[in-house]
Write an enzyme that holds these catalytic residues in place. Structure first.
Site, mmCIF file in Angstrom:
data_model
loop_
_atom_site.group_PDB
_atom_site.id
_atom_site.type_symbol
_atom_site.label_atom_id
_atom_site.label_comp_id
_atom_site.label_asym_id
_atom_site.label_seq_id
_atom_site.Cartn_x
_atom_site.Cartn_y
_atom_site.Cartn_z
ATOM 1 N N ASP A 199 28.949 -27.141 -24.898
ATOM 2 C CA ASP A 199 28.403 -28.114 -23.533
ATOM 3 C C ASP A 199 29.078 -27.850 -22.575
ATOM 4 O OD1 ASP A 199 27.988 -29.814 -22.370
ATOM 5 O OD2 ASP A 199 27.501 -31.350 -24.494
ATOM 6 N N CYS A 233 25.147 -30.882 -18.495
ATOM 7 C CA CYS A 233 23.771 -30.557 -18.846
ATOM 8 C C CYS A 233 23.178 -29.504 -17.721
ATOM 9 C CB CYS A 233 23.340 -31.152 -19.582
ATOM 10 S SG CYS A 233 21.811 -30.771 -20.047
HETATM 11 P P1 HMG Z 1 9.559 -23.350 -23.210
HETATM 12 O O1 HMG Z 1 9.102 -22.471 -22.457
HETATM 13 O O2 HMG Z 1 8.781 -23.927 -23.458
HETATM 14 O O3 HMG Z 1 9.430 -21.985 -24.607
HETATM 15 O O4 HMG Z 1 10.962 -23.682 -23.891
HETATM 16 P P2 HMG Z 1 8.413 -21.180 -25.302
HETATM 17 O O5 HMG Z 1 7.632 -21.812 -26.765
HETATM 18 O O6 HMG Z 1 7.254 -21.206 -24.231
HETATM 19 O O7 HMG Z 1 8.883 -20.019 -25.171
HETATM 20 C C1 HMG Z 1 8.797 -19.238 -23.915
HETATM 21 C C2 HMG Z 1 9.347 -17.707 -24.003
HETATM 22 O O8 HMG Z 1 11.034 -18.499 -23.873
HETATM 23 C C3 HMG Z 1 8.874 -17.010 -25.050
HETATM 24 O O9 HMG Z 1 9.676 -15.712 -24.336
HETATM 25 C C4 HMG Z 1 9.875 -17.681 -26.267
HETATM 26 O O10 HMG Z 1 10.024 -15.988 -27.587
HETATM 27 C C5 HMG Z 1 10.909 -18.170 -25.199
HETATM 28 P P3 HMG Z 1 8.450 -14.874 -23.615
HETATM 29 O O11 HMG Z 1 7.380 -13.895 -25.131
HETATM 30 O O12 HMG Z 1 7.475 -15.419 -22.416
HETATM 31 O O13 HMG Z 1 8.829 -13.701 -23.187
HETATM 32 N N1 HMG Z 1 11.703 -18.439 -26.134
HETATM 33 C C6 HMG Z 1 13.435 -17.982 -26.632
HETATM 34 N N2 HMG Z 1 14.431 -17.128 -26.732
HETATM 35 C C7 HMG Z 1 15.184 -17.182 -27.060
HETATM 36 N N3 HMG Z 1 15.864 -18.053 -27.462
HETATM 37 C C8 HMG Z 1 14.554 -19.033 -28.127
HETATM 38 C C9 HMG Z 1 13.049 -19.494 -27.868
HETATM 39 N N4 HMG Z 1 12.787 -20.099 -27.152
HETATM 40 C C10 HMG Z 1 11.351 -19.709 -26.993
HETATM 41 N N5 HMG Z 1 15.576 -20.191 -29.108
HETATM 42 C C11 HMG Z 1 13.136 -24.203 -24.954
HETATM 43 C C12 HMG Z 1 10.847 -24.516 -24.617
HETATM 44 C C13 HMG Z 1 12.818 -25.388 -26.148
HETATM 45 C C14 HMG Z 1 12.615 -22.966 -25.444
HETATM 46 C C15 HMG Z 1 13.872 -24.161 -23.558
HETATM 47 O O14 HMG Z 1 13.011 -25.787 -22.837
HETATM 48 C C16 HMG Z 1 14.822 -24.222 -23.606
HETATM 49 O O15 HMG Z 1 15.645 -23.379 -24.510
HETATM 50 N N6 HMG Z 1 15.713 -24.862 -23.765
HETATM 51 C C17 HMG Z 1 16.629 -25.565 -24.028
HETATM 52 C C18 HMG Z 1 17.767 -26.438 -22.673
HETATM 53 C C19 HMG Z 1 19.230 -26.490 -22.831
HETATM 54 O O16 HMG Z 1 20.177 -25.528 -23.416
HETATM 55 N N7 HMG Z 1 19.804 -27.281 -22.456
HETATM 56 C C20 HMG Z 1 21.893 -28.266 -22.562
HETATM 57 C C21 HMG Z 1 21.510 -28.040 -24.554
HETATM 58 S S1 HMG Z 1 21.100 -30.145 -24.499
HETATM 59 C C22 HMG Z 1 22.512 -30.535 -23.863
HETATM 60 O O17 HMG Z 1 23.751 -30.294 -23.028
HETATM 61 C C23 HMG Z 1 22.739 -32.292 -24.661
HETATM 62 C C24 HMG Z 1 23.697 -32.483 -25.988
HETATM 63 O O18 HMG Z 1 25.084 -31.797 -25.070
HETATM 64 C C25 HMG Z 1 24.513 -34.147 -25.820
HETATM 65 C C26 HMG Z 1 24.250 -34.853 -24.495
HETATM 66 O O19 HMG Z 1 25.178 -34.545 -23.998
HETATM 67 O O20 HMG Z 1 22.833 -35.872 -24.386
HETATM 68 C C27 HMG Z 1 23.826 -31.822 -26.882
HETATM 69 MG MG MG Z 2 26.353 -32.779 -23.800
#
Ligand code: HMG
Ligand code: MG
Length: 301
Positions: free
Chosen positions: A16, A240
C-alpha cells in the site's frame, strides 16, 4: 467490551505504501524493507500486488520481489490480486496469502478496478475458490468504508453487504478500508456495528489511512468493539493511486506505540521499527510522517 489482549498487525507498507510512490523504488530496496520488517517482529506482511502493470506500474516487479525475498518461517507474505490473472501470478510466485479487494462505493470500484461492485464480487468468487482449493489463505478488503472521494457519505449497510459477501467466499477476515482517512470514531463504530451484524469481530480488521489524522482514534474505537486485526504502514507510507488526495496508512510505529502503552501485545520491536521507518524514508528522500518515528529518532539512533 474489554479491549483485546493482543492485536495482529498486518504491515501494508511494501504494497500500500510503495504502490503510491511517484518515483520508482528499486526492487532490492523493496526486498530489504520486507526483510527488515520481519526482523522487527512483523509476522503478517503485504509484500506486493499482482495487478495490471499499466494501472499500477510501481508494482510491476511483483514476481521479482517475491523471488528475491528470503522468506522466514512463521511470516505470512500476502499479495493483492484483482482477478484470476493476478492469482496465476501469485501462485507462480509461491504466495501463500492473497488479498482480494472490493469497495463499498460504486464510483470508487469503477476507478480502482474498472467494474461495478457486483461485477467485482462475481470476479472474486472464482479467485477465492481457486486460491482456497490450493491451500492459499484469502483476505478481503473493502474500500471507502467511511467515505468515498467521489460519492462522499457511504452507508454502513453498504459496507456490511460487501463484507458479508467477501466472508461468504471464504476470506479469513475482511480489512475495512478507510481509503481516504475521513472517518471519525463514532462514525467508524456505526460502520463496524453494521458489519458485526454479518460477522463476528474475529473476522473483521481495520485498514485506516491517516489523511485527516484520525486513524489512531478510530483504531481505539474499533478495539472497543472487539476488533483485533489492524493494518498499518511503516513510516506511514502510502495511499491509493485511484483515491485522489489520500495519504498513507496509519504508521505502524504509531500504532505499536499506542498498543505498547496500553499493554496490548503485538510482538513488534518498536525501537527497531523506528529505525526501519527512518531507513526506508531516507531511501525515498524524506522524513517519516509518523510522529512516533520522529519523536523517537534520537532515542533509538
Ligand atoms: P482492465 O483494463 O479492465 O482489465 O483492468 P482487462 O481484464 O480488460 O485486461 C486489460 C489488460 O490488462 C490485458 O492485457 C490483461 O492481460 C492485463 P492486454 O491484453 O491489453 O495486453 N491484466 C493484467 N496484467 C497483469 N496482472 C493482472 C492483470 N489483469 C489484467 N492481474 C484490472 C482491470 C482489475 C486489471 C485493473 O483495474 C487493475 O489492475 N486495478 C488495480 C488497481 C490497484 O492496484 N489499486 C490499488 C490497490 S487497492 C487499494 O490500495 C485499497 C486497499 O489498500 C484498501 C483501502 O485502503 O481502501 C486494498
Ligand atoms: Mg489502503
Amino acid at each position: 467490551m474489554a479491549l483485546p489482549n493482543q492485536v495482529r498487525i498486518w504491515e501494508a507498507g511494501p504494497r500500500d505504501g510503495l504502490q503510491n510512490e511517484p518515483g520508482s523504488v528499486p526492487t532490492e530496496v523493496k526486498v530489504e524493507l520486507i526483510e527488515r520488517l520481519a526482523d522487527c517482529g512483523l509476522r503478517f506482511i503485504e509484500a506486493t500486488s499482482f495487478v495490471s502493470p499499466r494501472w499500477v506500474p510501481q508494482m510491476a516487479d511483483n514476481a521479482d520481489v517475491m523471488a528475491r525475498l528470503e522468506r522466514r518461517p512463521g511470516v505470512a507474505y500476502q499479495v493483492l490480486v484483482p482477478n484470476l490473472k493476478g492469482l496465476e501470478g501469485a501462485i507462480a510466485a509461491g504466495a501463500d496469502h492473497v488479498g482480494i479487494f472490493a469497495a463499498a462505493s460504486e464510483s470508487f470500484s469503477r476507478r480502482n478496478i474498472n467494474c461495478s461492485i457486483a461485477e467485482s464480487l462475481e470476479r472474486f468468487r472464482p479467485v477465492a475458490e481457486a486460491a482456497l482449493a490450493r491451500g492459499i489463505k484469502v483476505r478481503g478488503f473493502v474500500s471507502c468504508v467511511a467515505g468515498c472521494p467521489f460519492e462522499g457519505e457511504i452507508a454502513p449497510r453498504a459496507v456490511a453487504e460487501v463484507t458479508g459477501a467477501l466472508l461468504a467466499m471464504g476470506c479469513s477476515d475482511v480489512g475495512l478500508g478507510d481509503t481516504i482517512g475521513v472517518g471519525t470514531p463514532r462514525k467508524v463504530q456505526a460502520m463496524i456495528s453494521a458489519c458485526l451484524d454479518v460477522a463476528p469481530a474475529e473476522r473483521l480488521g481495520v485498514h485506516f489511512h491517516d489523511t485527516y489524522g484520525q486513524a489512531l482514534a478510530n483504531i481505539l474505537a474499533a478495539l472497543e468493539l472487539g476488533i483485533g486485526i489492524c493494518d498499518s504502514s511503516v513510516a506511514g507510507l502510502g495511499g491509493c493511486p485511484y483515491a485522489p488526495g489520500a495519504t498513507g496508512n496509519v504508521a505502524t510505529e504509531d500504532v505499536v506505540y499506542m498498543l505498547d502503552g496500553m499493554g496490548i501485545e503485538t510482538g513488534i520491536d518498536l525501537a527497531r521499527l523506528v529505525r526501519t521507518a527512518w531507513w526506508i524514508s531516507e531511501r525515498l528522500g524524506r522524513e517519516p510522517v509518523s510522529r512516533v518515528a520522529r519523536a523517537m529518532r534520537n532515542r533509538v539512533a
